[in-house]
Design a protein around this motif. Structure first.
Motif, mmCIF file in Angstrom:
data_model
loop_
_atom_site.group_PDB
_atom_site.id
_atom_site.type_symbol
_atom_site.label_atom_id
_atom_site.label_comp_id
_atom_site.label_asym_id
_atom_site.label_seq_id
_atom_site.Cartn_x
_atom_site.Cartn_y
_atom_site.Cartn_z
ATOM 1 N N MET A 45 49.956 36.925 30.791
ATOM 2 C CA MET A 45 50.790 35.824 30.320
ATOM 3 C C MET A 45 52.207 35.985 30.849
ATOM 4 O O MET A 45 52.670 37.120 31.043
ATOM 5 N N CYS A 46 52.882 34.875 31.089
ATOM 6 C CA CYS A 46 54.279 34.944 31.533
ATOM 7 C C CYS A 46 55.059 33.802 30.901
ATOM 8 O O CYS A 46 54.491 32.774 30.507
ATOM 9 N N ALA A 47 56.372 33.980 30.809
ATOM 10 C CA ALA A 47 57.231 32.972 30.206
ATOM 11 C C ALA A 47 58.652 33.135 30.701
ATOM 12 O O ALA A 47 59.064 34.233 31.103
ATOM 13 N N ASP A 48 59.416 32.033 30.670
ATOM 14 C CA ASP A 48 60.848 32.148 30.893
ATOM 15 C C ASP A 48 61.492 32.552 29.565
ATOM 16 O O ASP A 48 60.797 32.713 28.552
ATOM 17 N N THR A 49 62.800 32.732 29.548
ATOM 18 C CA THR A 49 63.460 33.239 28.333
ATOM 19 C C THR A 49 64.638 32.376 27.902
ATOM 20 O O THR A 49 65.519 32.841 27.188
ATOM 21 N N LEU A 50 64.662 31.110 28.336
ATOM 22 C CA LEU A 50 65.728 30.201 27.917
ATOM 23 C C LEU A 50 65.133 29.137 27.007
ATOM 24 O O LEU A 50 64.197 28.438 27.389
ATOM 25 N N GLU A 51 65.670 29.029 25.797
ATOM 26 C CA GLU A 51 65.233 28.006 24.856
ATOM 27 C C GLU A 51 66.315 26.938 24.751
ATOM 28 O O GLU A 51 67.487 27.243 24.540
ATOM 29 N N THR A 52 65.914 25.680 24.920
ATOM 30 C CA THR A 52 66.873 24.587 24.845
ATOM 31 C C THR A 52 66.408 23.551 23.833
ATOM 32 O O THR A 52 65.212 23.335 23.644
ATOM 33 N N MET A 53 67.382 22.925 23.180
ATOM 34 C CA MET A 53 67.138 21.755 22.333
ATOM 35 C C MET A 53 68.378 20.887 22.416
ATOM 36 O O MET A 53 69.453 21.275 21.955
ATOM 37 N N GLY A 54 68.207 19.745 23.069
ATOM 38 C CA GLY A 54 69.377 18.915 23.322
ATOM 39 C C GLY A 54 70.317 19.630 24.275
ATOM 40 O O GLY A 54 69.917 20.073 25.348
ATOM 41 N N GLN A 55 71.579 19.791 23.876
ATOM 42 C CA GLN A 55 72.572 20.471 24.703
ATOM 43 C C GLN A 55 72.686 21.954 24.393
ATOM 44 O O GLN A 55 73.431 22.674 25.058
ATOM 45 N N ASP A 56 71.949 22.412 23.390
ATOM 46 C CA ASP A 56 72.036 23.810 22.983
ATOM 47 C C ASP A 56 71.043 24.662 23.767
ATOM 48 O O ASP A 56 69.926 24.239 24.057
#
Length: 314
Positions: free
Chosen positions: A15-26
């Motif tokens: 399994m792999c994933a990026d590490t940036l979580e975004t919601m709207g501008q946050d």
């Protein structure tokens, strides 16, 4: 935007994933692959969608499975299905999030304790589906699926699937708005769960970039039927030299990591081979443990590996 992918390998799942979580501008850094030990299974899971939903479901699923009496993967899938439906029935209606954010997709891998194999599923809305080959949630563009379909084959060795996962994650980060941060990679084998070291992943990404340059040139020259055969043979000889030079360059990193393991036998070790079985590796280190020379012998005719620090630098 989130990118999470899972691939079945010859033995286990990657399994792999990026590490940036975004919601709207946050935006914030977050590890999106989560390990939980539940009943007779260890589970690695990650989800794309509203962070509150994903975190809430992962927490609920871990709680539900902690009391699981499942002994097989089909029983476990049914329990995941029940937990997911309960979540959508009991918790989603109470959310204050806008309707457009009231969705999530998850990838879930399970390892049965005692070397009992691995299972892999994808959730979509309130349903759970078996994954036979690979799947992507979040930023799963046609480009990523196209590349995965071209490169993936059933029963690939773990090491090659790790490379494939790192490559596709790099593509997602290069082309997807909001897909960013360091890549996380988890190897789920029938006997252990291993999260790749971030330095190892970075080294692998650098290797991918450098090999890709040569592969691209080789592809175009191979397709060019206007090249004279002698000219094409000369180019092939040149590419062969480039590939061997790159392999030697990046094997030095492998030698350095193995040298660190000699100094620290309790350190983390890959659950797959870095060098061919039967290979001996002789390394020379300086007093600080840095590799100043190394030599692989792939014809040592050993049953496993042999690593020798000759001590000349100590």
């Amino acid at each position: 935007m989130t990118y999470i992918a899972a691939f079945r390998a010859e033995t286990g799942v990657v399994m792999c994933a990026d590490t940036l979580e975004t919601m709207g501008q946050d935006a914030r850094y977050v590890e999106k692959l989560v390990r939980k030990d539940c009943g007779g299974f260890s589970v690695v899971m990650g989800g794309a969608g509203a962070g509150d939903y994903v975190d809430g479901f992962i927490d609920k699923l871990a709680h539900d499975l902690s009391a699981s009496s499942a002994t097989g993967f089909e029983e476990l899938r049914k329990e995941i299905q029940k937990s997911l439906r309960d979540f959508y029935r009991d918790e989603v209606p109470l959310s204050t999030l806008p309707n457009k954010w009231r969705s999530m997709e998850c990838l879930i891998t399970a390892q049965k304790h005692g070397m009992g194999g691995t299972g892999l599923w994808k959730t979509r809305q309130s349903r759970v589906f078996d994954v036979d080959k690979f799947d992507i949630v979040g930023y799963g563009t046609p480009v990523n699926f196209y590349l995965a379909n071209g490169l993936y084959r059933p029963n690939l060795p773990i090491y090659q699937v790790v490379s494939l996962a790192a490559y596709l994650s790099s593509v997602a980060k290069a082309t997807g708005s909001g897909v960013s941060g360091k890549t996380s990679i988890a190897v789920i084998s029938p006997w252990e769960i291993y999260f790749e070291d971030k330095l190892d992943i970075r080294s692998l990404e650098e290797r991918i970039d450098e090999f890709q340059v040569v592969v691209n040139k080789l592809f175009l020259d191979s397709m060019d039927l206007s090249l004279h055969s002698r000219e094409f043979e000369g180019k092939l000889d040149g590419y062969q030299r480039e590939f061997f030079q790159l392999r030697k360059k990046h094997r030095k990193y492998v030698a350095e990591r193995m040298a660190r393991n000699i100094k620290n036998p309790s350190g983390r070790k890959h659950p797959y081979p870095d060098i061919p079985f039967g290979t001996s590796l002789r390394i020379t280190t300086d007093p600080d443990g840095n590799v100043i020379d190394f030599e692989f012998n792939e014809d040592a005719d050993l049953l496993d590996f042999k690593i020798v620090d000759d001590g000349r630098g100590d």
